[in-house]
Design a protein around this motif. Structure first.
Motif, PDB file in Angstrom:
ATOM      1  N   ASP A 104       0.259   6.595   6.323  1.00 53.87           N
ATOM      2  CA  ASP A 104       0.923   6.930   7.591  1.00 53.87           C
ATOM      3  C   ASP A 104       0.626   8.367   8.017  1.00 53.87           C
ATOM      4  OD1 ASP A 104       1.930   4.447   7.695  1.00 53.87           O
ATOM      5  OD2 ASP A 104       3.986   4.982   7.104  1.00 53.87           O
ATOM      6  N   ALA A 105       0.694   9.278   7.067  1.00 57.98           N
ATOM      7  CA  ALA A 105       0.458  10.686   7.390  1.00 57.98           C
ATOM      8  C   ALA A 105      -1.002  10.884   7.823  1.00 57.98           C
ATOM      9  CB  ALA A 105       0.777  11.566   6.190  1.00 57.98           C
ATOM     10  N   LEU A 106      -1.912  10.178   7.148  1.00 59.73           N
ATOM     11  CA  LEU A 106      -3.337  10.275   7.508  1.00 59.73           C
ATOM     12  C   LEU A 106      -3.577   9.763   8.922  1.00 59.73           C
ATOM     13  CD1 LEU A 106      -5.485   9.229   4.427  1.00 59.73           C
ATOM     14  CD2 LEU A 106      -5.616  11.372   5.717  1.00 59.73           C
ATOM     15  N   ARG A 107      -2.877   8.660   9.244  1.00 57.09           N
ATOM     16  CA  ARG A 107      -3.040   8.072  10.578  1.00 57.09           C
ATOM     17  C   ARG A 107      -2.575   9.075  11.645  1.00 57.09           C
ATOM     18  NH1 ARG A 107       0.402   5.567  13.404  1.00 57.09           N
ATOM     19  NH2 ARG A 107       1.857   5.329  11.665  1.00 57.09           N
ATOM     20  N   LEU A 108      -1.445   9.730  11.410  1.00 58.37           N
ATOM     21  CA  LEU A 108      -0.927  10.721  12.366  1.00 58.37           C
ATOM     22  C   LEU A 108      -1.926  11.865  12.534  1.00 58.37           C
ATOM     23  CD1 LEU A 108       2.867  11.001  11.422  1.00 58.37           C
ATOM     24  CD2 LEU A 108       1.857   9.891  13.415  1.00 58.37           C
ATOM     25  N   VAL A 109      -2.464  12.328  11.398  1.00 64.36           N
ATOM     26  CA  VAL A 109      -3.423  13.435  11.456  1.00 64.36           C
ATOM     27  C   VAL A 109      -4.662  13.017  12.244  1.00 64.36           C
ATOM     28  CG1 VAL A 109      -4.978  14.867  10.069  1.00 64.36           C
ATOM     29  CG2 VAL A 109      -2.643  14.493   9.323  1.00 64.36           C
ATOM     30  N   SER A 110      -5.086  11.757  12.027  1.00 61.51           N
ATOM     31  CA  SER A 110      -6.323  11.303  12.683  1.00 61.51           C
ATOM     32  C   SER A 110      -6.167  11.203  14.206  1.00 61.51           C
ATOM     33  CB  SER A 110      -6.763   9.945  12.104  1.00 61.51           C
ATOM     34  OG  SER A 110      -5.845   8.962  12.500  1.00 61.51           O
ATOM     35  N   VAL A 111      -4.930  11.037  14.693  1.00 59.56           N
ATOM     36  CA  VAL A 111      -4.740  11.023  16.155  1.00 59.56           C
ATOM     37  C   VAL A 111      -4.253  12.385  16.669  1.00 59.56           C
ATOM     38  CG1 VAL A 111      -4.342   8.536  16.297  1.00 59.56           C
ATOM     39  CG2 VAL A 111      -2.371  10.065  16.022  1.00 59.56           C
ATOM     40  N   GLY A 112      -4.324  13.383  15.803  1.00 56.90           N
ATOM     41  CA  GLY A 112      -4.043  14.754  16.238  1.00 56.90           C
ATOM     42  C   GLY A 112      -2.572  15.099  16.322  1.00 56.90           C
ATOM     43  N   ASP A 113      -1.697  14.282  15.684  1.00 56.32           N
ATOM     44  CA  ASP A 113      -0.260  14.591  15.702  1.00 56.32           C
ATOM     45  C   ASP A 113       0.075  15.504  14.525  1.00 56.32           C
ATOM     46  OD1 ASP A 113       2.462  14.703  15.723  1.00 56.32           O
ATOM     47  OD2 ASP A 113       2.817  12.545  15.711  1.00 56.32           O
ATOM     48  N   ASP A 114       0.456  16.738  14.839  1.00 60.62           N
ATOM     49  CA  ASP A 114       0.886  17.652  13.786  1.00 60.62           C
ATOM     50  C   ASP A 114       2.350  17.353  13.486  1.00 60.62           C
ATOM     51  OD1 ASP A 114       1.707  19.664  12.154  1.00 60.62           O
ATOM     52  OD2 ASP A 114       0.981  21.312  13.407  1.00 60.62           O
TER      53      ASP A 114
END
Ligand SMILES: [Zn+2]
Length: 450
Positions: A284-294
């Motif tokens: 989940d955290a990787l997915r957020l990072v991949s869409v640019g969500d800090d």
């Protein structure tokens, strides 16, 4: 091989095991005793073994009760390698530097003796070598490897094997279930003995939904009352989890942005380290990072690095949320906020971590109505709420299941790193449910593992 328990025996802090064969001596963790004045004094006692005789140290994770006596070890002659995971190496440097700074301040303010000097802390950091999960490290006739414990960023349990001999596992601290950002605890392998933490060995945490609801409710009440929500948070992990959850609540629209202050320079630095190691993130955290969500940033959040910025929080209009350390409230910036806001009925203190005996946090948790902070007597009118599900530690069910779902049943279990009632409760449970003999060793007790 023999294992001697040099700390965290029938108490939570001071983790330190000495593994000994005819040829090799390995320390697993070298933590500080924390909480009461009595525990502070214990750090100054002799180690109970020859420090120059130790061949290597393996550190499970960066919390002070697992790394805090490393500089003392160096002060007393240790010069070999300290092994830890790569994030733990970076985080340990932050945590140890902070501890040394607090000691220096206490020395200047109250002439309290320092456990070690800055040079010992720096020397300890120079001896550290970061290794990846699952990679075996050989020291004499022992080899060991780190596996993901899912407790805090970079945390590990350690599997130790003697060549042609016994195999023992040290749990370090075992993470809760569904911890944001972190991957779940890895499966335990076969073993002749497991030394397992038991911080919450006698408790079952609330479920995840309760956790989110409690947080949401605390924020809504604070907004409605125009009050202050104070969240004492450990700089490593709990703070980042909280930011992650708040980011989630704001983004899903169930919480309006509220002025939120992250008043912990250490937590800010820890978040920076975490950003360097996305390979340690869960899906989940990787997915957020991949869409640019800090996920350490959301509308309303401000970070306050300097003392002046921290003081300016007082002037900010209510409602507001203040996240500050120390997590057990026995030091740090949180104390200034508590002096200011504890006697106000509109204040809520949300306790999200373990509070050791003797700490200010434990007193508030126990419902004391008047406390002393930095020499001042403060009436407690704020509501104090706590939620175990935010804890970095697994509850009894998680600990038992971790042992139960190992590749092969452990032959014997030793419960450490828990207050006596919790350690005994876990040992009893493991024995009754899994049929594995389980004991609660005493301080400096030596156990033969065969
Ligand atoms: Zn820990």
């Amino acid at each position: 091989m023999n294992v001697t328990v040099h700390g965290a025996a029938r108490e939570v802090t001071g983790s330190c095991y000495r593994v000994e064969t005819a040829k090799t001596r390995l320390l697993v963790d070298c933590g500080m005793f924390q909480g009461s004045a009595y525990n502070d004094a214990k750090n100054f006692r002799e180690f109970g073994f020859d420090t120059k005789d130790v061949d290597a140290v393996a550190i499970t994770h960066t919390h002070l009760d697992h790394v805090g006596r490393l500089p003392k070890l160096v002060k007393e002659g240790f010069r070999k390698t300290i092994y830890l995971t790569k994030p733990t190496k970076e985080l340990a440097r932050i945590v140890l530097a902070d501890a040394e700074k607090i000691m220096e301040e206490e020395f200047e303010r109250e002439y309290r003796p320092k456990l070690y000097e800055r040079t010992h802390m720096e020397r300890a950091c120079e001896l550290m070598r970061g290794v990846d999960y699952s990679r075996w490290v050989t020291v004499g006739d022992l080899r060991f490897r780190f596996r993901d414990a899912g407790h805090v960023f970079g945390s590990a349990f350690v599997e130790v094997e003697q060549r042609g001999g016994a195999r023992v596992v040290f749990s370090g601290d075992i993470g809760n279930i569904d911890v944001p950002i972190l991957r779940p605890t890895a499966q335990i392998g076969s073993s002749d003995a497991v030394f397992i933490e038991s911080t919450y060995g006698d408790r079952i945490h609330e479920d995840e939904r309760t956790r989110m609801n409690t947080l949401r409710q605390a924020v809504l009440t604070t907004v409605k009352n125009g009050g202050v929500l104070i969240v004492p948070a450990f700089a490593v992990e709990r703070t980042q989890d909280l930011l992650y959850f708040m980011n989630h609540l704001v983004e899903e629209g169930s919480m309006h942005p509220v002025n939120t202050y992250l008043d912990s320079p250490m937590a800010i630095r820890v978040a920076e380290v975490m950003k360097h190691y996305p390979e340690y993130y869960d899906r989940d955290a990787l997915r957020l990072v991949s869409v640019g969500d800090d996920f350490f940033d959301f509308p309303g959040l401000r970070t306050t690095m300097t003392k002046e910025e921290s003081k300016s929080i007082n002037e900010a209009p209510k409602p507001k949320i203040i996240i500050a350390g120390a997590g057990m409230m026995n030091g740090g910036r949180i104390q200034h906020h508590l002096i200011r806001y504890l006697s106000d009925r509109k204040t809520t203190v949300l306790i999200i971590g373990y509070q050791a005996e003797g700490t200010l946090g434990r007193k508030l948790y126990n419902g004391e109505k008047r406390v002393r902070i930095l020499g001042e007597s403060v009436d407690v009118r704020a509501s104090i709420i706590s939620i175990g599900a935010f804890s970095a530690h697994g509850d009894q069910r998680k600990l038992v299941n971790w042992i139960k779902h190992g590749k092969a049943p452990a032959k014997r279990v030793y419960c450490t790193h828990g207050e006596e009632h919790a350690a005994v409760a876990l040992a009893t449970r493991i024995n009754e449910e899994l049929g594995i003999p389980a004991d609660v060793p005493r301080f400096e007790e030596t156990v033969a593992v065969e």
